[in-house]
Design an enzyme around this catalytic site. Structure first.
Site, mmCIF file in Angstrom:
data_model
loop_
_atom_site.group_PDB
_atom_site.id
_atom_site.type_symbol
_atom_site.label_atom_id
_atom_site.label_comp_id
_atom_site.label_asym_id
_atom_site.label_seq_id
_atom_site.Cartn_x
_atom_site.Cartn_y
_atom_site.Cartn_z
ATOM 1 N N ARG A 1 0.866 -0.902 0.253
ATOM 2 C CA ARG A 1 -0.060 0.002 0.164
ATOM 3 C C ARG A 1 0.692 1.531 0.252
ATOM 4 O O ARG A 1 2.113 0.582 0.533
ATOM 5 C CB ARG A 1 -0.868 0.021 1.467
ATOM 6 C CG ARG A 1 -1.643 -0.920 1.130
ATOM 7 C CD ARG A 1 -3.216 -0.939 2.577
ATOM 8 N NE ARG A 1 -3.828 -1.805 2.306
ATOM 9 C CZ ARG A 1 -3.967 -3.291 2.430
ATOM 10 N NH1 ARG A 1 -2.531 -3.997 2.674
ATOM 11 N NH2 ARG A 1 -4.784 -4.408 2.491
ATOM 12 N N HIS B 1 2.878 -12.862 -5.344
ATOM 13 C CA HIS B 1 1.994 -12.561 -4.005
ATOM 14 C C HIS B 1 1.336 -14.049 -4.910
ATOM 15 O O HIS B 1 0.638 -14.537 -4.798
ATOM 16 C CB HIS B 1 0.834 -11.620 -5.011
ATOM 17 C CG HIS B 1 0.143 -11.209 -4.102
ATOM 18 N ND1 HIS B 1 -0.992 -11.821 -3.079
ATOM 19 C CD2 HIS B 1 0.331 -9.921 -3.455
ATOM 20 C CE1 HIS B 1 -1.514 -11.156 -2.132
ATOM 21 N NE2 HIS B 1 -0.626 -9.734 -2.606
ATOM 22 N N ASP C 1 -1.762 -9.717 8.242
ATOM 23 C CA ASP C 1 -1.807 -8.303 6.807
ATOM 24 C C ASP C 1 -0.698 -7.588 7.382
ATOM 25 O O ASP C 1 -0.543 -6.954 7.158
ATOM 26 C CB ASP C 1 -2.797 -8.691 6.668
ATOM 27 C CG ASP C 1 -2.475 -7.552 5.216
ATOM 28 O OD1 ASP C 1 -1.395 -7.717 4.274
ATOM 29 O OD2 ASP C 1 -3.732 -7.173 4.520
ATOM 30 N N GLU D 1 5.380 -12.636 0.898
ATOM 31 C CA GLU D 1 5.478 -11.336 0.020
ATOM 32 C C GLU D 1 6.707 -11.065 -0.003
ATOM 33 O O GLU D 1 6.772 -9.620 0.427
ATOM 34 C CB GLU D 1 4.476 -10.175 0.081
ATOM 35 C CG GLU D 1 2.944 -11.768 -0.617
ATOM 36 C CD GLU D 1 2.082 -10.640 -0.289
ATOM 37 O OE1 GLU D 1 2.283 -9.352 -1.112
ATOM 38 O OE2 GLU D 1 1.220 -10.855 0.556
#
Length: 352
Positions: free
Chosen positions: A85, A184, A254, A316
């Site tokens: 992000r 990913h 996450d 990732e």
């Protein structure tokens, strides 16, 4: 399931905007196979043996390029120019502001719809004494998705005869720009069900915690005595029921873990039932651990078998989240004099 002799093969995988998409299959001497699509340089299949010698696909995948184009979970995709992000979908370079596409509330996630994951890459394969190599290249124009610089990117998948899969990333730009690439892939070593009983060891002493919109605070939170501590190994499901604030924000894992592996192994994932084990190495400074908290849903479904929550786990490896807005990290920037390069390696074997 038995596989053919070592080599590289390709077949049609669908069309995107009238352009053909190919699926390449790499096979090593032990029968392990890796499948990569030219749409998004996507890792579609990783077929490895279990403790009984049976091959199965240990990454979440879909049946065609058209399915991947509709996918919202970035399954197996090469993500960039900037993975993760970017806060408020903007950043500055030398006093110039660059607005980006907003696709995650007010933020930009995985570079938005014009990112590398939706590009059709040019591919070529080579056989070597060590195994198979697939080279994929793509261009990304100045201000495409808002990112400055004309960029040329190369991703190489190397499948070794020793059951290693190495992904090499290289990028160049004619202007100063942020680059942070990753793959990913969602791994499920059981090749079905969820990953809650998978054992994970992750060598890291801290995460970069997030706000309620999953933007990193730029702080470092020690993982000791928290659900984020995977040293020693524990099952992924063990802490998902935690009331820790950070776990509640993301509905599970996450989060970016801070690494200092310097090219060595940083994680070991194992499924006791199948006996499959995967060791992951990288030279990147962080890894986003994602427990597929939101992978369920029709847009992410393959055929008649929709994915369930926690159907896979992502490791990732990448630069830290919000890369272009991270203070005092000049290594996160690429310029004509300073190209980008990094790698991720997966070593597969069976528990003894």
């Amino acid at each position: 399931m038995t596989h053919n002799t070592p080599g590289i093969a390709s077949r049609a995988f669908g069309k995107v905007g009238g352009t053909e998409v190919d699926l390449y299959t790499l096979t090593n001497e032990q029968g392990m196979q890796v499948q990569v699509s030219t749409l998004g340089a996507t890792l579609v299949g990783v077929f490895v043996q279990d403790k009984h010698g049976e091959f199965d696909n240990v990454v979440l995948s879909m049946a065609s390029a058209e399915d991947y184009l509709a996918d919202t979970a970035f399954l197996g995709r090469t993500v960039g120019p900037v993975a993760n992000r970017i806060a408020q979908a903007q950043f500055e370079v030398d006093g110039v502001s660059y607005p980006l596409d907003k696709n995650d509330g007010e933020h930009c996630l995985h570079s938005g719809p014009s990112g590398f994951h939706n590009k059709i890459w040019n591919a070529s394969g080579t056989l070597t004494a060590e195994g198979c190599e697939l080279r994929l290249v793509v261009k990304h124009g100045h201000l495409e998705g808002g990112f400055p610089g004309n960029k040329q990117v190369e991703v190489r998948y190397l499948l070794g005869h020793d059951n290693t899969l190495r992904i090499l990333f290289h990028a160049e730009s004619d202007l100063k720009t942020p680059i942070s690439l990753t793959n990913h892939a969602y791994f499920n070593l059981a090749a079905g069900g969820d990953v809650l009983s998978h054992h994970l060891q992750l060598r890291s002493g801290a995460i970069t915690p997030v706000t309620d919109t999953l933007i990193t605070t730029k702080d470092f939170m020690p993982v000791v005595n928290t659900p984020f501590d995977f040293e020693p190994a524990k099952t992924i499901g063990k802490a998902l029921v935690s009331d820790h604030t950070q776990m509640q924000i993301g509905s599970g894992y996450d989060h970016n873990y801070v690494l200092n592996s310097e090219g060595g192994p940083f994680a070991v994932l194992a499924d006791p039932q199948s006996g499959r084990r995967m060791t992951v190495s990288t030279d990147m400074p962080g890894v986003q651990l994602y427990s597929a908290n939101f992978v369920q849903g029709t847009q992410n479904a393959a055929g008649e078998h929709p994915f369930q929550q926690y159907a896979g786990v992502c490791l990732e490896a990448q630069n830290y989240p919000d890369t272009p807005n991270w203070p005092d990290r000049p290594d996160f920037w690429v310029s004509p004099e300073r190209p980008y390069q990094a790698f991720i390696q997966y070593d597969f074997d069976v528990l003894s």
